[in-house]
Design a protein around this motif. Structure first.
Motif, PDB file in Angstrom:
ATOM      1  N   GLU B 226       0.827  -1.205   0.000  1.00  0.00           N
ATOM      2  CA  GLU B 226       0.000   0.000   0.000  1.00  0.00           C
ATOM      3  C   GLU B 226       0.857   1.249   0.000  1.00  0.00           C
ATOM      4  OE1 GLU B 226      -2.820  -0.132   3.155  1.00  0.00           O
ATOM      5  OE2 GLU B 226      -3.821  -1.899   2.326  1.00  0.00           O
ATOM      6  N   THR B 227       1.964   1.138   0.719  1.00  0.00           N
ATOM      7  CA  THR B 227       2.888   2.265   0.776  1.00  0.00           C
ATOM      8  C   THR B 227       3.443   2.562  -0.617  1.00  0.00           C
ATOM      9  OG1 THR B 227       3.548   1.259   2.833  1.00  0.00           O
ATOM     10  CG2 THR B 227       4.765   3.199   2.130  1.00  0.00           C
ATOM     11  N   GLU B 228       3.770   1.469  -1.326  1.00  0.00           N
ATOM     12  CA  GLU B 228       4.257   1.628  -2.723  1.00  0.00           C
ATOM     13  C   GLU B 228       3.220   2.357  -3.550  1.00  0.00           C
ATOM     14  OE1 GLU B 228       7.110   0.323  -4.670  1.00  0.00           O
ATOM     15  OE2 GLU B 228       7.925   0.589  -2.657  1.00  0.00           O
ATOM     16  N   THR B 229       1.973   1.885  -3.443  1.00  0.00           N
ATOM     17  CA  THR B 229       0.899   2.535  -4.197  1.00  0.00           C
ATOM     18  C   THR B 229       0.821   4.010  -3.825  1.00  0.00           C
ATOM     19  OG1 THR B 229      -0.268   0.468  -3.990  1.00  0.00           O
ATOM     20  CG2 THR B 229      -1.526   2.332  -4.862  1.00  0.00           C
ATOM     21  N   GLY B 230       0.998   4.240  -2.524  1.00  0.00           N
ATOM     22  CA  GLY B 230       0.971   5.625  -2.075  1.00  0.00           C
ATOM     23  C   GLY B 230       2.037   6.448  -2.744  1.00  0.00           C
ATOM     24  N   VAL B 231       3.222   5.847  -2.796  1.00  0.00           N
ATOM     25  CA  VAL B 231       4.325   6.576  -3.440  1.00  0.00           C
ATOM     26  C   VAL B 231       3.977   6.865  -4.892  1.00  0.00           C
ATOM     27  CG1 VAL B 231       6.711   6.420  -4.200  1.00  0.00           C
ATOM     28  CG2 VAL B 231       6.079   5.656  -1.917  1.00  0.00           C
ATOM     29  N   ARG B 232       3.407   5.825  -5.539  1.00  0.00           N
ATOM     30  CA  ARG B 232       3.069   6.002  -6.951  1.00  0.00           C
ATOM     31  C   ARG B 232       2.018   7.094  -7.111  1.00  0.00           C
ATOM     32  NH1 ARG B 232       3.195   0.146  -7.724  1.00  0.00           N
ATOM     33  NH2 ARG B 232       5.335  -0.342  -8.337  1.00  0.00           N
ATOM     34  N   LEU B 233       0.995   7.035  -6.268  1.00  0.00           N
ATOM     35  CA  LEU B 233      -0.054   8.055  -6.358  1.00  0.00           C
ATOM     36  C   LEU B 233       0.522   9.436  -6.128  1.00  0.00           C
ATOM     37  CD1 LEU B 233      -3.160   6.510  -4.582  1.00  0.00           C
ATOM     38  CD2 LEU B 233      -2.989   7.343  -6.945  1.00  0.00           C
ATOM     39  N   PHE B 234       1.398   9.479  -5.105  1.00  0.00           N
ATOM     40  CA  PHE B 234       2.038  10.755  -4.797  1.00  0.00           C
ATOM     41  C   PHE B 234       2.790  11.258  -6.024  1.00  0.00           C
ATOM     42  CE2 PHE B 234       6.091  12.725  -3.580  1.00  0.00           C
ATOM     43  CZ  PHE B 234       5.611  13.883  -2.982  1.00  0.00           C
ATOM     44  N   SER B 235       3.515  10.328  -6.687  1.00  0.00           N
ATOM     45  CA  SER B 235       4.277  10.704  -7.883  1.00  0.00           C
ATOM     46  C   SER B 235       3.343  11.237  -8.954  1.00  0.00           C
ATOM     47  CB  SER B 235       5.018   9.484  -8.453  1.00  0.00           C
ATOM     48  OG  SER B 235       5.782   8.904  -7.433  1.00  0.00           O
ATOM     49  N   LEU B 236       2.199  10.535  -9.131  1.00  0.00           N
ATOM     50  CA  LEU B 236       1.260  10.937 -10.183  1.00  0.00           C
ATOM     51  C   LEU B 236       0.734  12.346  -9.902  1.00  0.00           C
ATOM     52  CD1 LEU B 236      -0.174   9.914 -12.725  1.00  0.00           C
ATOM     53  CD2 LEU B 236      -2.080   9.230 -11.249  1.00  0.00           C
ATOM     54  N   TYR B 237       0.319  12.577  -8.645  1.00  0.00           N
ATOM     55  CA  TYR B 237      -0.194  13.914  -8.317  1.00  0.00           C
ATOM     56  C   TYR B 237       0.862  14.966  -8.582  1.00  0.00           C
ATOM     57  CZ  TYR B 237      -3.995  11.404  -5.983  1.00  0.00           C
ATOM     58  OH  TYR B 237      -5.036  10.608  -5.713  1.00  0.00           O
ATOM     59  N   THR B 238       2.081  14.635  -8.123  1.00  0.00           N
ATOM     60  CA  THR B 238       3.166  15.585  -8.339  1.00  0.00           C
ATOM     61  C   THR B 238       3.317  15.906  -9.830  1.00  0.00           C
ATOM     62  OG1 THR B 238       4.259  14.374  -6.601  1.00  0.00           O
ATOM     63  CG2 THR B 238       5.571  16.037  -7.717  1.00  0.00           C
TER      64      THR B 238
END
Lengths: 115, 693
Positions: B226-238
């Motif tokens: 989930e943390t990975e997904t979070g990182v990915r989502l964070f990257s996408l938003y960024t």
């Protein structure tokens, strides 16, 4: 019935006009066309041999004759001699200036009856 | 398609931004992920340490007792338990059933009343342990918590307590066995030391409880997918935010660029268009683009103004030059007219000779020259020349040559001497080494004798009864180059019917669009086919041949015709007299009919005479009759190869006897103006002249 003789050497005179010889009861009418020179005089002389040249008066019509040379003159003398022998006369008709000059030079002007 | 500067800029900015954003997002997400992993590992480690510490301090006795019971069950059923490790069960319940068999008696029964103190204490302690593990897992956000001991001899993990996320079927029953999968974990278990490590998305920390041999371990693990997904989502938003920001910045840059560059460039473009369109119109003026910015575009605008000035200056120069050229052209036209007027026009007739000319200059003034005139009553002079080069210099030299020729001819010198003097005159002061090729001729119109001289010029064509030949064997130098050069003249006799065709190289070197030259063969062909106006026939043949190709050189032609005819009668008969008369009558047909008839009588009488008398004894008899017209006089020349006989004086006995033979000569004498007899070269030649007017 008058005879009409066509010149056998058509090339020597214009094709559309031909020397005519009309032999009537008492008159032989000769009307050459073109030049009456060494060649044509000989031919005409030959064609006249079938007629009795002493039996008729001769009318020689120069209307279509361009000129006459000494050979033609010889023919005239021959015709006149024959006519005279038969007690006939000979007349030269429609003599143009060139023919008249030839007759004048040769001295025949007075010998022939020029009409 | 037009691709404006704005579009290009937009594309460039977009591409650059994308690349930068992608790179920064990749780098930052890596950094972020690795720091997250570090945090997770630390958390796992601390949680494991806390649990180990709490067990050591508070319930070590319970743990040791619980462990020894499970260990006893494990040791008793080791092989069976190891075989079950990883085995498939029909359901979770079957699996539970299987394992509960081994721990029977260790755990107090789930149902029923009246627990012993010991059992109640165990249950309480066990529940406390579970609560501690759950609490710590929950607090740390960890997924897995386990307590187990390690059978180092067989390399097996034997579970005591296991907590899995809710709903997981991976629950390890007490006494169940597994093998340590990670090398880090295996090493820690064998050395009884704590460990914490991260593999992929898995974070594991294991800590021994008291550090003694045979101790239990506590283990916490988190599967931070989930943390990975979070990182990915964070990257996408960024990424999206950065893109938005870039688009905004790009739009601002574009607006600025539009203001700064594009608008000014359009102004320049409009000014250039306006300037160009009025240049075509007539009186052009400078047009300002109205750009005041002090940058490269401003510089360009300044240069554009300079360029307009240069163009206007050039246009003025061109205009002046053009008007100068117009004036020059008009003057050249005048010069050409003067030059043309200096050349003789129309034809020159004398006796039976007629000379006609043709000149078509290639440029305004030509370097070709011809001339012809009578030297006296009988002799006709003519020349055709080509000055090297074209235009004004050639023309001026040609005028000089023309004057020199006229004055030279007037001195009455023989042609060779005339050419010698003319050459020396032209050589003197001829620094430009302009030279002239020329053909000169003097024709005796009475006899047909032609004296000619060819100075480097093309041999003329001579057309006569026997065919077409080139005239002139002697090739002299060109005129104007070699001082004191000797020139040789030649002679020939032109007979009635002959045509001498002279030309300059503009004719034979005239080319068609395929660059093929007109050439001598075509000249001969046209000459052989055309009877009357040879010059016109030749020029129209050349024009047809060239099919519109530009005429590079002057085309000049001179045609000398000797009128009259020559008739040959081998083995002549009386029929030939008719042929001869007809030809003579035709040739003379322009004269009065009576004179023509008289000429006919002359031909008849003389040929009759020749055939009848002169040639009677001859071998290979031949009569040649030539007729030449000299003005108004017809000259008839009779030649035969019979025995010597003068019809004018010799009177044969036959002729005397035969009266009309004498008449014939009499007629000839009377109808002609003069007669002459000569015996020459075995031939009787009787010449009779008759005035035809």
């Amino acid at each position: 019935m008058p005879d009409i003789i066509k010149n056998p050497e058509a090339g020597t005179i214009p094709a559309e006009k031909h020397t005519t010889v009309e032999a009537g009861e008492t008159l032989l009418r000769i009307a050459p066309v073109g030049r009456l020179d060494t060649v044509t005089s000989g031919e005409l002389s030959d064609s006249l041999n079938e007629y009795d040249l002493t039996a008729r008066d001769v009318d020689f019509d120069f209307a279509e004759v361009d000129y006459i040379s000494s050979a033609g003159l010889r023919l005239l003398v021959y015709l006149r001699k024959n006519a005279k022998a038969g007690g006939r006369s000979m007349r030269l008709l429609n003599v143009n200036s060139v023919v008249r000059e030839i007759l004048r030079i040769s001295g025949f002007e007075k010998t022939f009856t020029v009409v | 398609m037009r691709f404006g500067i704005s579009k290009k800029l937009l594309l460039l900015i977009a591409a650059l931004s994308l690349a930068l954003i992608a790179a920064s997002v990749v780098v930052s997400s890596r950094l972020y992920a690795s720091s997250l992993k570090r945090e997770a590992k630390k958390l796992c480690e601390e949680t494991a340490d806390s649990l180990a510490e709490s067990i050591t301090n508070e319930r070590i006795d319970f743990m040791n007792g619980f462990k020894s019971k499970i260990e006893a069950a494990y040791l008793a059923n080791r092989e069976e338990l190891e075989a079950a490790s990883g085995a498939e069960f029909e359901s979770f319940e079957k699996r539970e059933e299987f394992y509960e068999r081994f721990t029977e008696g260790i755990f107090p029964p789930k149902q029923g009343l009246g627990l012993s103190y010991e059992a109640a204490t165990f249950k309480l302690e066990y529940q406390n342990l579970l609560d501690s593990m759950d609490m710590l897992s929950y607090a740390g956000g960890l997924d897995v918590a386990s307590v187990f001991f390690y059978d180092a001899e067989h390399g097996s993990i034997v579970y005591l307590v296991d907590r899995q996320p809710e709903g997981s079927t991976l629950y390890n029953f007490p006494a169940s066995v597994s093998k340590p999968r990670d090398a880090q974990l295996k090493e820690a278990l064998e050395t009884l030391s704590p460990t914490a490590y991260v593999i992929g998305t898995k974070c594991v920390a294991a800590t021994p409880v008291d550090g003694t041999d045979g101790t239990v371990f506590v283990l916490f693990a988190s599967y931070n997918a989930e943390t990975e997904t979070g990182v990915r989502l964070f990257s996408l938003y960024t990424l999206l935010m950065l893109l938005g920001a870039t688009a905004l910045i790009g739009a601002f840059i574009l607006m600025f660029a539009n203001r700064l560059i594009v608008r000014n460039v359009r102004k320049l473009s409009a000014a250039a268009e306006a300037f160009t369109s009025q240049i075509d119109g007539g009186s052009p003026e400078r047009i300002s683009a109205g750009i005041s910015s002090r940058d490269e575009i401003g510089d360009l605008s300044g240069k554009f103004d300079l360029m307009q000035g240069a163009i206007l200056g050039y246009a003025r120069t061109l205009e002046e030059k053009t008007s100068r050229e117009e004036r020059m052209k008009a003057e050249l036209g005048l010069a050409a007219r003067i030059q043309e007027e200096s050349l003789p026009h129309g034809s020159l007739r004398r006796g039976g000779a007629e000379l006609t000319s043709f000149l078509k200059p290639a440029k305004e003034v030509g370097g070709d020259l011809y001339d012809y005139f009578m030297l006296d009553d009988r002799r006709m002079f003519f020349c055709l020349a080509d000055v090297s080069g074209k235009g004004i210099p050639a023309s001026l030299f040609m005028m000089r040559a023309s004057a020199l020729i006229k004055s030279g001819v007037a001195q009455g010198k023989p042609l060779s001497r005339f050419a010698f003097d003319l050459n020396n005159e032209l050589c003197s002061g001829n620094e430009e080494s302009i030279f002239i090729t020329a053909f000169f001729g003097v024709l005796d119109t009475l006899t047909g004798r032609l004296e000619f001289l060819r100075a480097g010029h093309e041999e003329p064509f001579l057309r006569r009864a026997g065919g077409i030949t080139r005239l002139g064997r002697e090739s002299n130098y060109v005129l104007g180059v070699f001082d004191d050069a000797d020139f040789l003249a030649e002679e020939t006799t032109l007979s009635p019917g002959d045509t001498l065709f002279m030309f300059t190289d503009g004719l034979d070197e005239g080319v068609d669009p395929d660059n093929e030259a007109f050439g001598y063969d075509r000249i001969a062909g046209v000459l052989g086919a055309s009877a009357d106006d040879v010059n016109s026939a030749m020029y129209s043949a050349l024009v047809d041949f060239c099919r519109g190709a530009e005429q590079f050189d002057d085309v000049t032609m001179l045609t000398l015709r000797v009128s009259g005819l020559t008739l040959r009668f081998p083995d002549p008969g009386y029929a030939d007299i008719a042929k001869a008369s007809e030809s003579v009558l035709r040739e003379l047909s322009a004269f009065p009919k009576e004179r023509v008839s008289e000429a006919g009588v002359i031909v008849d009488e003389i040929m009759n005479n020749e055939i009848t008398y002169g040639l009677a004894e001859a071998e290979d008899p031949l009569i040649t009759l030539t007729l030449r017209v000299e003005g108004d006089t017809a000259v008839l020349m009779f030649e035969d190869n019979g025995a010597a006989f003068d019809p004018l004086t010799d009177v044969t006995p036959e002729a005397l006897e035969n009266s009309e033979g004498g008449f014939g000569i009499l007629f000839v004498k009377s109808l002609s103006d003069s007669r002459a007899y000569v015996r020459e070269g075995g031939l009787n030649r009787l010449t009779v002249k008759k005035n035809m007017v």
